[in-house]
Each structure stands twice: as C-alpha cells, then as structure tokens.
Design a protein around this motif. Structure first.
Motif, PDB file in Angstrom:
ATOM      1  N   LEU A 103       0.788  -1.050   0.017  1.00  0.00           N
ATOM      2  CA  LEU A 103      -0.073   0.051  -0.180  1.00  0.00           C
ATOM      3  C   LEU A 103       0.812   1.240   0.057  1.00  0.00           C
ATOM      4  O   LEU A 103       0.282   2.326  -0.362  1.00  0.00           O
ATOM      5  N   ALA A 104       2.051   1.173   0.345  1.00  0.00           N
ATOM      6  CA  ALA A 104       3.081   2.390   0.280  1.00  0.00           C
ATOM      7  C   ALA A 104       3.192   2.896  -1.118  1.00  0.00           C
ATOM      8  O   ALA A 104       3.354   3.873  -1.352  1.00  0.00           O
ATOM      9  N   ASN A 105       3.161   1.874  -1.865  1.00  0.00           N
ATOM     10  CA  ASN A 105       3.101   2.341  -3.366  1.00  0.00           C
ATOM     11  C   ASN A 105       1.874   2.942  -4.217  1.00  0.00           C
ATOM     12  O   ASN A 105       1.695   3.446  -5.162  1.00  0.00           O
ATOM     13  N   ALA A 106       0.723   2.828  -3.351  1.00  0.00           N
ATOM     14  CA  ALA A 106      -0.742   3.172  -3.749  1.00  0.00           C
ATOM     15  C   ALA A 106      -0.831   4.668  -3.806  1.00  0.00           C
ATOM     16  O   ALA A 106      -0.205   5.476  -2.865  1.00  0.00           O
ATOM     17  N   PRO A 107      -1.458   5.168  -4.788  1.00  0.00           N
ATOM     18  CA  PRO A 107      -1.549   6.981  -4.832  1.00  0.00           C
ATOM     19  C   PRO A 107      -2.489   7.212  -3.572  1.00  0.00           C
ATOM     20  O   PRO A 107      -2.365   8.170  -2.864  1.00  0.00           O
ATOM     21  N   GLN A 108      -3.477   6.440  -3.110  1.00  0.00           N
ATOM     22  CA  GLN A 108      -4.407   6.562  -1.880  1.00  0.00           C
ATOM     23  C   GLN A 108      -4.896   5.186  -1.554  1.00  0.00           C
ATOM     24  O   GLN A 108      -5.351   4.366  -2.446  1.00  0.00           O
ATOM     25  N   ALA A 109      -4.823   5.154  -0.427  1.00  0.00           N
ATOM     26  CA  ALA A 109      -5.252   3.873   0.464  1.00  0.00           C
ATOM     27  C   ALA A 109      -6.246   4.282   1.471  1.00  0.00           C
ATOM     28  O   ALA A 109      -5.871   5.291   2.195  1.00  0.00           O
ATOM     29  N   GLU A 110      -7.001   3.328   1.685  1.00  0.00           N
ATOM     30  CA  GLU A 110      -8.043   3.575   2.790  1.00  0.00           C
ATOM     31  C   GLU A 110      -8.506   2.244   3.359  1.00  0.00           C
ATOM     32  O   GLU A 110      -8.593   1.160   2.444  1.00  0.00           O
ATOM     33  N   HIS A 111      -8.321   2.194   4.548  1.00  0.00           N
ATOM     34  CA  HIS A 111      -8.873   0.707   5.484  1.00  0.00           C
ATOM     35  C   HIS A 111      -8.179  -0.225   5.137  1.00  0.00           C
ATOM     36  O   HIS A 111      -8.474  -1.579   5.162  1.00  0.00           O
ATOM     37  N   GLY A 112      -6.672  -0.093   4.501  1.00  0.00           N
ATOM     38  CA  GLY A 112      -5.962  -1.229   4.057  1.00  0.00           C
ATOM     39  C   GLY A 112      -6.263  -1.611   2.756  1.00  0.00           C
ATOM     40  O   GLY A 112      -5.823  -2.726   2.561  1.00  0.00           O
ATOM     41  N   PHE A 113      -6.806  -1.027   2.063  1.00  0.00           N
ATOM     42  CA  PHE A 113      -7.181  -1.301   0.537  1.00  0.00           C
ATOM     43  C   PHE A 113      -6.575  -0.220  -0.341  1.00  0.00           C
ATOM     44  O   PHE A 113      -6.741   0.854   0.116  1.00  0.00           O
ATOM     45  N   PHE A 114      -6.659  -0.591  -1.829  1.00  0.00           N
ATOM     46  CA  PHE A 114      -6.235   0.706  -2.550  1.00  0.00           C
ATOM     47  C   PHE A 114      -7.816   1.572  -2.947  1.00  0.00           C
ATOM     48  O   PHE A 114      -8.692   0.874  -2.990  1.00  0.00           O
ATOM     49  N   ALA A 115      -7.433   2.756  -2.710  1.00  0.00           N
ATOM     50  CA  ALA A 115      -8.763   3.764  -3.075  1.00  0.00           C
ATOM     51  C   ALA A 115      -8.599   4.102  -4.581  1.00  0.00           C
ATOM     52  O   ALA A 115      -7.583   4.616  -5.111  1.00  0.00           O
ATOM     53  N   VAL A 116      -9.627   3.826  -5.336  1.00  0.00           N
ATOM     54  CA  VAL A 116      -9.830   4.311  -6.733  1.00  0.00           C
ATOM     55  C   VAL A 116     -11.171   5.149  -6.819  1.00  0.00           C
ATOM     56  O   VAL A 116     -12.084   4.786  -6.107  1.00  0.00           O
ATOM     57  N   PRO A 117     -10.924   6.028  -7.685  1.00  0.00           N
ATOM     58  CA  PRO A 117     -12.128   7.186  -7.955  1.00  0.00           C
ATOM     59  C   PRO A 117     -13.238   6.162  -8.422  1.00  0.00           C
ATOM     60  O   PRO A 117     -13.204   5.339  -9.276  1.00  0.00           O
ATOM     61  N   LYS A 118     -14.477   6.683  -8.127  1.00  0.00           N
ATOM     62  CA  LYS A 118     -15.768   6.119  -8.777  1.00  0.00           C
ATOM     63  C   LYS A 118     -15.733   6.471 -10.085  1.00  0.00           C
ATOM     64  O   LYS A 118     -15.788   7.650 -10.715  1.00  0.00           O
ATOM     65  N   VAL A 119     -16.172   5.217 -10.867  1.00  0.00           N
ATOM     66  CA  VAL A 119     -16.197   5.276 -12.322  1.00  0.00           C
ATOM     67  C   VAL A 119     -17.715   5.309 -12.803  1.00  0.00           C
ATOM     68  O   VAL A 119     -18.029   5.853 -13.852  1.00  0.00           O
ATOM     69  N   ILE A 120     -18.652   4.665 -11.924  1.00  0.00           N
ATOM     70  CA  ILE A 120     -19.979   4.641 -12.304  1.00  0.00           C
ATOM     71  C   ILE A 120     -20.848   5.382 -11.415  1.00  0.00           C
ATOM     72  O   ILE A 120     -20.846   5.197 -10.125  1.00  0.00           O
ATOM     73  N   GLU A 121     -21.872   6.111 -11.943  1.00  0.00           N
ATOM     74  CA  GLU A 121     -22.570   7.052 -11.180  1.00  0.00           C
ATOM     75  C   GLU A 121     -23.733   6.282 -10.986  1.00  0.00           C
ATOM     76  O   GLU A 121     -24.408   5.511 -11.247  1.00  0.00           O
TER      77      GLU A 121
END
Length: 95
Positions: A77-95
């Motif tokens: 997770l140190a390589n992730a641009p953003q991490a939340e609660h021990g997971f990779f965080a990605v932007p929402k792509v479907i509304e």
C-alpha cells in the motif's frame, strides 16, 4: 490440388477482401505455385526427425513455486496513490 478463379473469389469473400477480376486472374497462378511448394514439402522424408518448436534451444527460466508468508500489506500500500482501510482507493467510475 489446383485453385481456379471461383475458389479465389470464395476465399476473398470469406476473408472480406475486395478483389477485382484482374487481381483474381493474377492470384490463381500464385496460389497454385504456393500449393505446389506445399506438395513438395509433403514429399520430404522426415522419418527419424524430431519435431521442433524453435530452431535454437529455448529454456524457460521459471522461479520456484514457493508459498510465501505474504503479510506485507503496508509495503504494498505504500505504492498506492491513495489507500483507505488497508485497501487501494480508486475513484468512482460509475454514477
């Protein structure tokens, strides 16, 4: 086996290739020459010749299939641009 103009037109139709009558007439002897070469290859005596996948020996360099303990979530997770609660965080792509 020999190829005629109707066969060339059928092959072109199956391949979805547009050919003119002049192209068809030019392809007939070319395809017949190719098939002649294939027939000559079929006459070659290959008894005792082992089949090859390549001309030079290729060896795959595989690592040992070893189970590791893992448990390096924080390093990953140190390589992730953003991490939340021990997971990779990605932007929402479907509304």
């Amino acid at each position: 086996m020999s190829v005629d103009a109707a066969t060339v037109r059928k092959i072109a139709s199956l391949a979805r290739i547009a050919v003119t009558d002049g192209d068809v007439e030019a392809m007939v002897p070319e395809l017949n020459n190719i098939l002649g070469w294939i027939e000559q290859l079929g006459e070659v005596d290959t008894d005792g010749v082992a089949p090859l996948a390549a001309v030079i020996p290729n060896h795959q360099r595989l690592r040992e299939d070893v189970v590791t303990d893992g448990n390096i979530r924080d390093k990953v997770l140190a390589n992730a641009p953003q991490a939340e609660h021990g997971f990779f965080a990605v932007p929402k792509v479907i509304e």
